[in-house]
Motif scaffolding. Structure first.
Motif: not given
Length: 345
Positions: A255-273
């Motif tokens: 949100a602080s960077a201009g969001g919320p996003a219309d499209v969010t892409v999750v590319c991290v390799d840890v659970p819980g995101c």
């Protein structure tokens, strides 16, 4: 000898009828069925979630190497029993069955674009050239592709290790571009947030979103070092630092960077995101999960629990033309190439 099936069902050794990816063990015999292809393996690329788990459990590189050898010996394929994921490989076509539909020729150097979790694999050198401390694994052995497998001939203009790293994640940018273009067809230039934007799939997803017409790109990373690297690459309009496992922190950072996003892409390799990705996405938006650490139940029930009207997509790693698209992004975008070169050195 059973009749071959293009899905590889004839290589499954389980008592139940399951596809190779779900099988506990595969038949790794060298002899081919008519529609198969055998590859002389040169290098494996373990997927990030699998390697992180193995490194966390075993610590020492030698122990990680022993664990990979044990998995392949036991299962006839590389499928991490904890994460369920594998990776992919590059090698040289050694033999082509007379009925193979893949269009490959003996002697071609190729990357397999199907997971190691469903690829019959034999390691013959004990991974003697690998120290167990990186995702890319020098290897001598062989693998088998089925009639419905996918492989791409390696380009001559890029280093082999770089091509392997790109092809390992080439589904992410292709699907990201498709989704962004769909917004454009409705007259919307979407805001796109990429969680894990400093990684391989994340950096390509950012470049793909830009090329497809995204309006504002937000890269989310975990560390100052990643932020500096991503900022220097120029792939995002805003770069924020937060732990994606903290749902409120992730929501507020986007949100602080201009969001919320219309499209969010999750590319991290840890659970819980999952929860944070949902909260960072605008009502009516889209979340694309590319991490093998994603929990379907956590994503679905979490979105329901916060009354989030979002469409959730599971990236399956395949979009027609995905390998060529990702390689072209690497060639055209100096920032992407810099990040990838740093990762594979």
């Amino acid at each position: 000898m059973p009749k071959s099936d293009p899905t590889g069902l004839h290589r499954v050794l389980d008592a139940e009828t399951v596809l190779p990816q779900a099988a506990q063990r595969l038949d790794t015999r060298r002899e081919l069925w008519p529609d198969e292809v055998r590859i002389r393996v040169e290098r494996l690329n373990l997927d990030a979630a699998s390697f992180r788990q193995l490194e966390g459990e075993h610590g020492d590189g030698g122990a990680v190497r022993a664990a990979v050898l044990a998995i392949v010996a036991e299962r006839g394929k590389m499928q991490n029993p904890v994460t369920g994921s594998g990776g992919m490989l590059i090698g040289t076509v050694e033999e082509v069955g007379p009925e193979s539909p893949l269009g490959l020729d003996v002697g071609q150097r190729v990357a397999t674009l199907v997971s190691l979790t469903l690829t019959p694999l034999v390691i013959e050198d004990g991974l003697a050239q690998w120290d167990g401390t990186s995702e890319q694994v020098p290897c001598d052995g062989y693998a088998v592709l089925f009639g419905r497998s996918i492989a791409a001939v390696l380009p001559d203009d890029l280093p082999r290790a770089l091509s392997l790293a790109v092809m390992d994640v080439c589904g992410a940018p292709a699907l990201t571009a498709r989704v962004v273009r769909q917004y454009g067809e409705r007259g919307i230039a979407p805001r796109v947030a990429v969680i894990g934007g400093g990684g391989k799939s994340g950096s390509l997803a950012l470049a793909a979103a830009r090329a497809a017409g995204a309006d504002h790109l937000i890269g989310v990373v975990l560390t100052e070092r990643e932020a500096a690297s991503l900022t220097g690459a120029g792939l995002a309009d805003s770069v924020v630092i937060t732990d994606a496992r903290d749902p409120i922190g992730l929501r507020d950072a986007v949100a602080s960077a201009g969001g919320p996003a219309d499209v969010t892409v999750v590319c991290v390799d840890v659970p819980g995101c999952e929860g944070g990705a949902v909260l960072a996405t605008a009502e009516g938006g889209t979340v694309i999960f590319f991490s093998m650490a994603t929990s379907f139940s956590a994503a679905a029930l979490g979105a329901e629990g916060v009354a989030a009207d979002v469409t959730m997509l599971i990236g399956n790693g395949y979009v027609p033309g995905h390998a060529a698209f990702a390689l072209d992004l690497l060639r055209a975008n100096e920032g992407v190439r810099r990040l990838f070169t740093e990762r594979v050195q």
